[in-house]
Design a protein around this motif. Structure first.
Motif, PDB file in Angstrom:
ATOM      1  N   GLN A   1     -80.130  16.430 -74.235  1.00  0.00           N
ATOM      2  CA  GLN A   1     -80.056  15.814 -72.907  1.00  0.00           C
ATOM      3  C   GLN A   1     -78.680  15.190 -72.658  1.00  0.00           C
ATOM      4  O   GLN A   1     -78.560  14.128 -72.044  1.00  0.00           O
ATOM      5  N   SER A   2     -77.657  15.878 -73.119  1.00  0.00           N
ATOM      6  CA  SER A   2     -76.284  15.400 -72.961  1.00  0.00           C
ATOM      7  C   SER A   2     -75.373  16.594 -72.702  1.00  0.00           C
ATOM      8  O   SER A   2     -75.638  17.715 -73.165  1.00  0.00           O
ATOM      9  N   PHE A   3     -74.288  16.304 -71.985  1.00  0.00           N
ATOM     10  CA  PHE A   3     -73.293  17.347 -71.715  1.00  0.00           C
ATOM     11  C   PHE A   3     -72.078  17.092 -72.584  1.00  0.00           C
ATOM     12  O   PHE A   3     -71.474  16.015 -72.543  1.00  0.00           O
ATOM     13  N   TYR A   4     -71.702  18.101 -73.390  1.00  0.00           N
ATOM     14  CA  TYR A   4     -70.568  17.991 -74.294  1.00  0.00           C
ATOM     15  C   TYR A   4     -69.425  18.866 -73.761  1.00  0.00           C
ATOM     16  O   TYR A   4     -69.549  20.101 -73.742  1.00  0.00           O
ATOM     17  N   PRO A   5     -68.330  18.272 -73.326  1.00  0.00           N
ATOM     18  CA  PRO A   5     -67.217  19.067 -72.781  1.00  0.00           C
ATOM     19  C   PRO A   5     -66.627  20.033 -73.796  1.00  0.00           C
ATOM     20  O   PRO A   5     -66.223  21.151 -73.440  1.00  0.00           O
ATOM     21  N   GLU A   6     -66.556  19.612 -75.075  1.00  0.00           N
ATOM     22  CA  GLU A   6     -65.988  20.499 -76.093  1.00  0.00           C
ATOM     23  C   GLU A   6     -66.844  21.760 -76.274  1.00  0.00           C
ATOM     24  O   GLU A   6     -66.317  22.868 -76.389  1.00  0.00           O
ATOM     25  N   VAL A   7     -68.163  21.562 -76.282  1.00  0.00           N
ATOM     26  CA  VAL A   7     -69.067  22.710 -76.435  1.00  0.00           C
ATOM     27  C   VAL A   7     -68.997  23.609 -75.199  1.00  0.00           C
ATOM     28  O   VAL A   7     -68.997  24.846 -75.307  1.00  0.00           O
ATOM     29  N   ALA A   8     -68.923  22.985 -74.033  1.00  0.00           N
ATOM     30  CA  ALA A   8     -68.841  23.766 -72.802  1.00  0.00           C
ATOM     31  C   ALA A   8     -67.542  24.568 -72.747  1.00  0.00           C
ATOM     32  O   ALA A   8     -67.533  25.745 -72.344  1.00  0.00           O
ATOM     33  N   TYR A   9     -66.440  23.931 -73.175  1.00  0.00           N
ATOM     34  CA  TYR A   9     -65.172  24.663 -73.157  1.00  0.00           C
ATOM     35  C   TYR A   9     -65.174  25.788 -74.188  1.00  0.00           C
ATOM     36  O   TYR A   9     -64.597  26.854 -73.951  1.00  0.00           O
ATOM     37  N   ALA A  10     -65.828  25.566 -75.326  1.00  0.00           N
ATOM     38  CA  ALA A  10     -65.949  26.633 -76.324  1.00  0.00           C
ATOM     39  C   ALA A  10     -66.739  27.813 -75.755  1.00  0.00           C
ATOM     40  O   ALA A  10     -66.411  28.984 -76.014  1.00  0.00           O
ATOM     41  N   GLN A  11     -67.759  27.516 -74.966  1.00  0.00           N
ATOM     42  CA  GLN A  11     -68.517  28.589 -74.323  1.00  0.00           C
ATOM     43  C   GLN A  11     -67.655  29.346 -73.317  1.00  0.00           C
ATOM     44  O   GLN A  11     -67.715  30.579 -73.234  1.00  0.00           O
TER      45      GLN A  11
ATOM     46  N   ASP B   1     -58.871  21.485 -68.183  1.00  0.00           N
ATOM     47  CA  ASP B   1     -59.262  20.192 -67.622  1.00  0.00           C
ATOM     48  C   ASP B   1     -60.386  20.313 -66.603  1.00  0.00           C
ATOM     49  O   ASP B   1     -60.953  19.292 -66.200  1.00  0.00           O
ATOM     50  N   SER B   2     -60.688  21.517 -66.156  1.00  0.00           N
ATOM     51  CA  SER B   2     -61.770  21.733 -65.191  1.00  0.00           C
ATOM     52  C   SER B   2     -62.674  22.836 -65.735  1.00  0.00           C
ATOM     53  O   SER B   2     -62.432  24.031 -65.510  1.00  0.00           O
ATOM     54  N   ILE B   3     -63.705  22.433 -66.467  1.00  0.00           N
ATOM     55  CA  ILE B   3     -64.588  23.402 -67.110  1.00  0.00           C
ATOM     56  C   ILE B   3     -65.387  24.188 -66.074  1.00  0.00           C
ATOM     57  O   ILE B   3     -65.662  25.376 -66.259  1.00  0.00           O
ATOM     58  N   ALA B   4     -65.743  23.545 -64.975  1.00  0.00           N
ATOM     59  CA  ALA B   4     -66.528  24.230 -63.944  1.00  0.00           C
ATOM     60  C   ALA B   4     -65.739  25.396 -63.350  1.00  0.00           C
ATOM     61  O   ALA B   4     -66.275  26.498 -63.166  1.00  0.00           O
ATOM     62  N   GLU B   5     -64.465  25.171 -63.069  1.00  0.00           N
ATOM     63  CA  GLU B   5     -63.649  26.254 -62.521  1.00  0.00           C
ATOM     64  C   GLU B   5     -63.465  27.380 -63.537  1.00  0.00           C
ATOM     65  O   GLU B   5     -63.509  28.564 -63.189  1.00  0.00           O
TER      66      GLU B   5
ATOM     67  N   VAL C   1     -64.953  32.940 -65.365  1.00  0.00           N
ATOM     68  CA  VAL C   1     -65.577  33.831 -66.349  1.00  0.00           C
ATOM     69  C   VAL C   1     -66.744  34.587 -65.715  1.00  0.00           C
ATOM     70  O   VAL C   1     -66.918  35.798 -65.943  1.00  0.00           O
ATOM     71  N   ILE C   2     -67.552  33.890 -64.916  1.00  0.00           N
ATOM     72  CA  ILE C   2     -68.665  34.565 -64.232  1.00  0.00           C
ATOM     73  C   ILE C   2     -68.137  35.660 -63.304  1.00  0.00           C
ATOM     74  O   ILE C   2     -68.692  36.766 -63.239  1.00  0.00           O
ATOM     75  N   MET C   3     -67.053  35.354 -62.603  1.00  0.00           N
ATOM     76  CA  MET C   3     -66.462  36.361 -61.724  1.00  0.00           C
ATOM     77  C   MET C   3     -65.942  37.549 -62.527  1.00  0.00           C
ATOM     78  O   MET C   3     -66.088  38.709 -62.121  1.00  0.00           O
ATOM     79  N   GLY C   4     -65.343  37.279 -63.687  1.00  0.00           N
ATOM     80  CA  GLY C   4     -64.853  38.374 -64.527  1.00  0.00           C
ATOM     81  C   GLY C   4     -65.974  39.240 -65.075  1.00  0.00           C
ATOM     82  O   GLY C   4     -65.858  40.474 -65.123  1.00  0.00           O
ATOM     83  N   LEU C   5     -67.088  38.609 -65.477  1.00  0.00           N
ATOM     84  CA  LEU C   5     -68.235  39.382 -65.965  1.00  0.00           C
ATOM     85  C   LEU C   5     -68.824  40.259 -64.863  1.00  0.00           C
ATOM     86  O   LEU C   5     -69.139  41.438 -65.084  1.00  0.00           O
ATOM     87  N   GLY C   6     -68.978  39.683 -63.676  1.00  0.00           N
ATOM     88  CA  GLY C   6     -69.524  40.472 -62.567  1.00  0.00           C
ATOM     89  C   GLY C   6     -68.603  41.592 -62.130  1.00  0.00           C
ATOM     90  O   GLY C   6     -69.055  42.706 -61.824  1.00  0.00           O
ATOM     91  N   LEU C   7     -67.296  41.318 -62.119  1.00  0.00           N
ATOM     92  CA  LEU C   7     -66.342  42.353 -61.724  1.00  0.00           C
ATOM     93  C   LEU C   7     -66.307  43.488 -62.740  1.00  0.00           C
ATOM     94  O   LEU C   7     -66.243  44.671 -62.369  1.00  0.00           O
ATOM     95  N   SER C   8     -66.372  43.152 -64.024  1.00  0.00           N
ATOM     96  CA  SER C   8     -66.388  44.193 -65.055  1.00  0.00           C
ATOM     97  C   SER C   8     -67.644  45.046 -64.958  1.00  0.00           C
ATOM     98  O   SER C   8     -67.591  46.272 -65.127  1.00  0.00           O
ATOM     99  N   LEU C   9     -68.776  44.405 -64.681  1.00  0.00           N
ATOM    100  CA  LEU C   9     -70.013  45.172 -64.524  1.00  0.00           C
ATOM    101  C   LEU C   9     -69.941  46.084 -63.303  1.00  0.00           C
ATOM    102  O   LEU C   9     -70.411  47.233 -63.341  1.00  0.00           O
ATOM    103  N   HIS C  10     -69.351  45.589 -62.228  1.00  0.00           N
ATOM    104  CA  HIS C  10     -69.185  46.425 -61.030  1.00  0.00           C
ATOM    105  C   HIS C  10     -68.289  47.622 -61.320  1.00  0.00           C
ATOM    106  O   HIS C  10     -68.564  48.746 -60.877  1.00  0.00           O
ATOM    107  N   TYR C  11     -67.219  47.422 -62.065  1.00  0.00           N
ATOM    108  CA  TYR C  11     -66.338  48.527 -62.436  1.00  0.00           C
ATOM    109  C   TYR C  11     -67.094  49.587 -63.240  1.00  0.00           C
ATOM    110  O   TYR C  11     -66.990  50.787 -62.975  1.00  0.00           O
ATOM    111  N   ASP C  12     -67.863  49.136 -64.231  1.00  0.00           N
ATOM    112  CA  ASP C  12     -68.501  50.077 -65.155  1.00  0.00           C
ATOM    113  C   ASP C  12     -69.669  50.827 -64.521  1.00  0.00           C
ATOM    114  O   ASP C  12     -69.981  51.948 -64.935  1.00  0.00           O
ATOM    115  N   LEU C  13     -70.327  50.228 -63.535  1.00  0.00           N
ATOM    116  CA  LEU C  13     -71.507  50.865 -62.949  1.00  0.00           C
ATOM    117  C   LEU C  13     -71.189  51.723 -61.733  1.00  0.00           C
ATOM    118  O   LEU C  13     -71.810  52.767 -61.534  1.00  0.00           O
TER     119      LEU C  13
END
Length: 245
Positions: A118-128, A179-183, A188-200
């Motif tokens: 029940q906590s948000f860890y910036p280091e873990v989020a940035y690693a993701q 410094d901005s994990i959300a951005e 990354v989400i945009m890159g995953l979606g764009l790569s999937l669009h390219y491949d399909l």
């Protein structure tokens, strides 16, 4: 005098009879002449028409061959772009399945840890985010490697190689958002979606089992990043260094 007159009339009558009998002969000769000329014309016309037909036949065959070739090419392009089913995962090689789905562990472990504590860890989020950026860059490099070998259905042209560089650039941009994990996560989400669009759709050529696996892996990875952003908003932020103290 009477005899001379009768003789002359008889001679005229005989000449008339001879002329009458000669008319059919003349007509017959004329018909024979016309028939001979017509046959010569026909004989001269037949080779010409035959030669024309022979000269046209290869052209017609060539045009029909081109038409059939275009239709086959269109059908092949249609087959390469047609949809796929998730049942194709059963045909996937086991190493690809095991390595592909095990690659979801770093994606899922971060939001799972945050939801348990029940906590948000910036280091873990940035690693993701860093791991997601590396996967996005890997997908671009995979397309590059797929198009280069000889005999590959994907040609090493500007379309394939140029679009393969875009995911790597997006991954680099995501790493700059420390410094901005959300951005960074959104990039990354945009890159995953764009790569999937390219491949399909845009850059077809992969087998059906790979497309199905890519779809499942991309959806799960995107869901994990969205879950991390939701936890960032609703959970209190803590740092791992503070926990160690």
């Amino acid at each position: 005098n009477i005899l001379l007159t009768l003789k002359r009339r008889f001679q005229r009558l005989w000449r008339c009879l001879q002329q009458i009998t000669r008319v059919p002969n003349c007509t017959t000769k004329t018909q024979l002449l016309l028939h001979t000329q017509a046959s010569s014309v026909c004989m001269s016309f037949r080779p010409t028409s035959t030669s024309r037909l022979l000269s046209i036949k290869p052209l017609n065959w060539h045009m029909s061959h081109l038409c059939h070739g275009d239709s086959r090419g269109a059908s092949q392009r249609g087959d390469s772009k047609e949809g796929f089913s998730l049942r194709a995962l059963t045909k996937a090689p086991k190493p690809a399945l095991y390595l592909g789905f095990s690659g979801l562990i770093p994606f899922l472990s971060a939001p799972l840890l945050m939801s348990v504590t029940q906590s948000f860890y910036p280091e873990v989020a940035y690693a993701q985010v860093v791991y997601g950026a590396s996967i996005v860059s890997f997908l671009g490099g995979a397309r590059w490697g797929f198009a280069i070998p000889a005999g590959s259905p994907a040609q090493p042209d500007w379309m394939n190689l140029g679009n393969s560089v875009v995911p790597s650039l997006l991954a680099w941009l995501a790493l700059l958002c420390r410094d901005s994990i959300a951005e960074g996560a959104l990039v990354v989400i945009m890159g995953l979606g764009l790569s999937l669009h390219y491949d399909l759709t845009l850059l077809p050529g992969y087998p059906a089992w790979f497309k199905a696996m890519r779809t499942v892996l991309t959806l799960v990875a995107t869901f994990s990043l969205v879950a991390m952003l939701v936890l960032k908003k609703f959970c209190p932020e803590k740092k791992i260094k503070e926990i160690q103290k």
